[in-house]
Scaffold this motif. Sequence first.
Motif, PDB file in Angstrom:
ATOM      1  N   ILE A  54       0.837  -1.158  -0.108  1.00 48.83           N
ATOM      2  CA  ILE A  54      -0.055  -0.029   0.085  1.00 48.83           C
ATOM      3  C   ILE A  54       1.089   1.216   0.273  1.00 48.83           C
ATOM      4  O   ILE A  54       1.911   1.404   0.832  1.00 48.83           O
ATOM      5  CB  ILE A  54      -1.081   0.156   1.226  1.00 48.83           C
ATOM      6  N   LEU A  55       0.588   2.023  -0.958  1.00 43.80           N
ATOM      7  CA  LEU A  55       1.450   3.189  -1.209  1.00 43.80           C
ATOM      8  C   LEU A  55       0.535   4.462  -0.749  1.00 43.80           C
ATOM      9  O   LEU A  55      -0.500   4.702  -1.506  1.00 43.80           O
ATOM     10  CB  LEU A  55       2.300   3.456  -2.442  1.00 43.80           C
ATOM     11  N   ILE A  56       0.968   5.345   0.043  1.00 38.37           N
ATOM     12  CA  ILE A  56       0.018   6.441   0.824  1.00 38.37           C
ATOM     13  C   ILE A  56       0.629   7.523   0.150  1.00 38.37           C
ATOM     14  O   ILE A  56       1.817   7.774   0.233  1.00 38.37           O
ATOM     15  CB  ILE A  56      -0.120   6.513   2.063  1.00 38.37           C
ATOM     16  N   VAL A  57      -0.146   8.508  -0.594  1.00 32.95           N
ATOM     17  CA  VAL A  57       0.536   9.422  -1.067  1.00 32.95           C
ATOM     18  C   VAL A  57      -0.322  10.990  -0.748  1.00 32.95           C
ATOM     19  O   VAL A  57      -1.502  10.930  -0.438  1.00 32.95           O
ATOM     20  CB  VAL A  57       0.520   9.541  -2.584  1.00 32.95           C
ATOM     21  N   GLY A  58       0.386  11.986  -0.482  1.00 32.97           N
ATOM     22  CA  GLY A  58      -0.203  13.066   0.318  1.00 32.97           C
ATOM     23  C   GLY A  58       0.820  14.273  -0.196  1.00 32.97           C
ATOM     24  O   GLY A  58       1.602  14.334  -1.023  1.00 32.97           O
ATOM     25  N   GLU A  59       0.418  15.327   0.794  1.00 36.53           N
ATOM     26  CA  GLU A  59       1.377  16.806   0.187  1.00 36.53           C
ATOM     27  C   GLU A  59       2.788  16.442   0.543  1.00 36.53           C
ATOM     28  O   GLU A  59       3.578  16.869  -0.551  1.00 36.53           O
ATOM     29  CB  GLU A  59       0.790  17.701   1.186  1.00 36.53           C
ATOM     30  N   ASN A  60       3.176  15.825   1.733  1.00 38.38           N
ATOM     31  CA  ASN A  60       4.613  15.694   1.911  1.00 38.38           C
ATOM     32  C   ASN A  60       5.432  14.823   0.748  1.00 38.38           C
ATOM     33  O   ASN A  60       6.175  15.055   0.463  1.00 38.38           O
ATOM     34  CB  ASN A  60       4.703  15.092   3.391  1.00 38.38           C
ATOM     35  N   GLU A  61       4.735  13.778   0.699  1.00 40.89           N
ATOM     36  CA  GLU A  61       5.121  12.804  -0.464  1.00 40.89           C
ATOM     37  C   GLU A  61       5.438  13.481  -1.760  1.00 40.89           C
ATOM     38  O   GLU A  61       6.228  13.360  -2.453  1.00 40.89           O
ATOM     39  CB  GLU A  61       4.148  11.541  -0.537  1.00 40.89           C
ATOM     40  N   GLN A  62       4.079  14.238  -2.213  1.00 41.08           N
ATOM     41  CA  GLN A  62       4.432  14.911  -3.484  1.00 41.08           C
ATOM     42  C   GLN A  62       5.374  15.895  -3.552  1.00 41.08           C
ATOM     43  O   GLN A  62       6.066  16.031  -4.586  1.00 41.08           O
ATOM     44  CB  GLN A  62       2.960  15.490  -3.779  1.00 41.08           C
ATOM     45  N   ALA A  63       5.486  16.720  -2.487  1.00 44.82           N
ATOM     46  CA  ALA A  63       6.526  17.451  -2.499  1.00 44.82           C
ATOM     47  C   ALA A  63       8.115  16.855  -2.488  1.00 44.82           C
ATOM     48  O   ALA A  63       9.059  17.369  -3.123  1.00 44.82           O
ATOM     49  CB  ALA A  63       6.719  18.350  -1.257  1.00 44.82           C
ATOM     50  N   SER A  64       8.232  15.804  -1.959  1.00 44.96           N
ATOM     51  CA  SER A  64       9.675  15.155  -1.796  1.00 44.96           C
ATOM     52  C   SER A  64       9.829  13.981  -2.727  1.00 44.96           C
ATOM     53  O   SER A  64      10.920  13.456  -2.728  1.00 44.96           O
ATOM     54  CB  SER A  64       9.814  14.664  -0.512  1.00 44.96           C
ATOM     55  N   GLN A  65       8.688  13.720  -3.745  1.00 47.20           N
ATOM     56  CA  GLN A  65       8.776  12.849  -4.800  1.00 47.20           C
ATOM     57  C   GLN A  65       8.997  11.320  -4.105  1.00 47.20           C
ATOM     58  O   GLN A  65       9.685  10.599  -4.294  1.00 47.20           O
ATOM     59  CB  GLN A  65       9.727  13.043  -5.793  1.00 47.20           C
ATOM     60  N   SER A  66       8.080  11.261  -2.836  1.00 50.41           N
ATOM     61  CA  SER A  66       8.420  10.032  -2.262  1.00 50.41           C
ATOM     62  C   SER A  66       6.884   9.318  -2.029  1.00 50.41           C
ATOM     63  O   SER A  66       5.841  10.089  -2.500  1.00 50.41           O
ATOM     64  CB  SER A  66       8.772   9.999  -1.001  1.00 50.41           C
ATOM     65  N   VAL A  67       6.884   8.252  -1.276  1.00 45.81           N
ATOM     66  CA  VAL A  67       5.661   7.423  -0.654  1.00 45.81           C
ATOM     67  C   VAL A  67       5.723   6.974   0.528  1.00 45.81           C
ATOM     68  O   VAL A  67       6.934   6.963   0.833  1.00 45.81           O
ATOM     69  CB  VAL A  67       5.160   6.387  -1.803  1.00 45.81           C
ATOM     70  N   THR A  68       4.696   6.869   1.248  1.00 49.89           N
ATOM     71  CA  THR A  68       4.664   6.215   2.398  1.00 49.89           C
ATOM     72  C   THR A  68       4.132   4.580   2.484  1.00 49.89           C
ATOM     73  O   THR A  68       3.176   4.270   1.657  1.00 49.89           O
ATOM     74  CB  THR A  68       3.888   7.046   3.381  1.00 49.89           C
ATOM     75  N   GLN A  70       3.309   0.860   3.459  1.00 53.52           N
ATOM     76  CA  GLN A  70       3.008  -0.058   4.246  1.00 53.52           C
ATOM     77  C   GLN A  70       2.914  -1.606   3.714  1.00 53.52           C
ATOM     78  O   GLN A  70       1.950  -1.593   2.616  1.00 53.52           O
ATOM     79  CB  GLN A  70       1.502   0.326   4.933  1.00 53.52           C
ATOM     80  N   ARG A  71       3.245  -2.595   4.092  1.00 54.65           N
ATOM     81  CA  ARG A  71       2.977  -3.844   3.762  1.00 54.65           C
ATOM     82  C   ARG A  71       1.929  -4.482   4.372  1.00 54.65           C
ATOM     83  O   ARG A  71       1.501  -4.149   5.464  1.00 54.65           O
ATOM     84  CB  ARG A  71       4.385  -4.860   4.190  1.00 54.65           C
ATOM     85  N   TYR A  72       1.379  -5.519   3.596  1.00 51.95           N
ATOM     86  CA  TYR A  72       0.099  -6.083   4.053  1.00 51.95           C
ATOM     87  C   TYR A  72       0.520  -6.923   5.522  1.00 51.95           C
ATOM     88  O   TYR A  72       1.659  -7.553   5.398  1.00 51.95           O
ATOM     89  CB  TYR A  72      -0.198  -7.409   3.160  1.00 51.95           C
ATOM     90  N   GLY A  73      -0.332  -6.863   6.392  1.00 48.81           N
ATOM     91  CA  GLY A  73      -0.113  -7.517   7.797  1.00 48.81           C
ATOM     92  C   GLY A  73       0.688  -6.657   8.673  1.00 48.81           C
ATOM     93  O   GLY A  73       1.136  -7.046   9.761  1.00 48.81           O
ATOM     94  N   SER A  74       1.078  -5.625   8.153  1.00 47.73           N
ATOM     95  CA  SER A  74       1.995  -4.549   8.966  1.00 47.73           C
ATOM     96  C   SER A  74       1.330  -3.375   9.481  1.00 47.73           C
ATOM     97  O   SER A  74       0.611  -2.872   8.676  1.00 47.73           O
ATOM     98  CB  SER A  74       3.317  -4.428   8.477  1.00 47.73           C
ATOM     99  N   LYS A  75       1.485  -2.832  10.652  1.00 41.36           N
ATOM    100  CA  LYS A  75       0.983  -1.710  11.121  1.00 41.36           C
ATOM    101  C   LYS A  75       1.794  -0.587  10.810  1.00 41.36           C
ATOM    102  O   LYS A  75       1.849   0.657  10.715  1.00 41.36           O
ATOM    103  CB  LYS A  75       0.625  -1.609  12.367  1.00 41.36           C
ATOM    104  N   THR A  76       3.151  -0.829  10.487  1.00 43.88           N
ATOM    105  CA  THR A  76       4.259   0.126  10.473  1.00 43.88           C
ATOM    106  C   THR A  76       4.209   0.730   9.092  1.00 43.88           C
ATOM    107  O   THR A  76       4.034   0.100   7.747  1.00 43.88           O
ATOM    108  CB  THR A  76       5.698  -0.517  10.672  1.00 43.88           C
TER     109      THR A  76
END
Length: 105
Positions: A54-68, A70-76
Amino acid sequence: VQVRFVPVASAFNEYAFGLNKNLYDSLIRTEVDDSHDSFSKKIRNAAVDKIPNILIVGENEQASQSVTWQRYGSKTREAITFEAFSSLLLDEIKMRLDWRENENN
């Protein structure tokens, strides 16, 4: 589907679709959850669907060309550049050699 992009708001759909196209062009099964569900429901739906990445994208991610990520089964969740994630995923796919082993039989 191996990767699902989850934008935190509809304003980030365009960024998510751009990243989605990049992975799709590398022959990776991807999709963007651009539904009108709440952010937490989108995350829950991905978990229920057993989406591995799961790749979460928002304002911070867009500004830094990154993603957050999360792997399946993990909360981190881990913030990672998109290029680094793409490279890790492609390496992981290349390491699955079982289909090549079957060619010799």
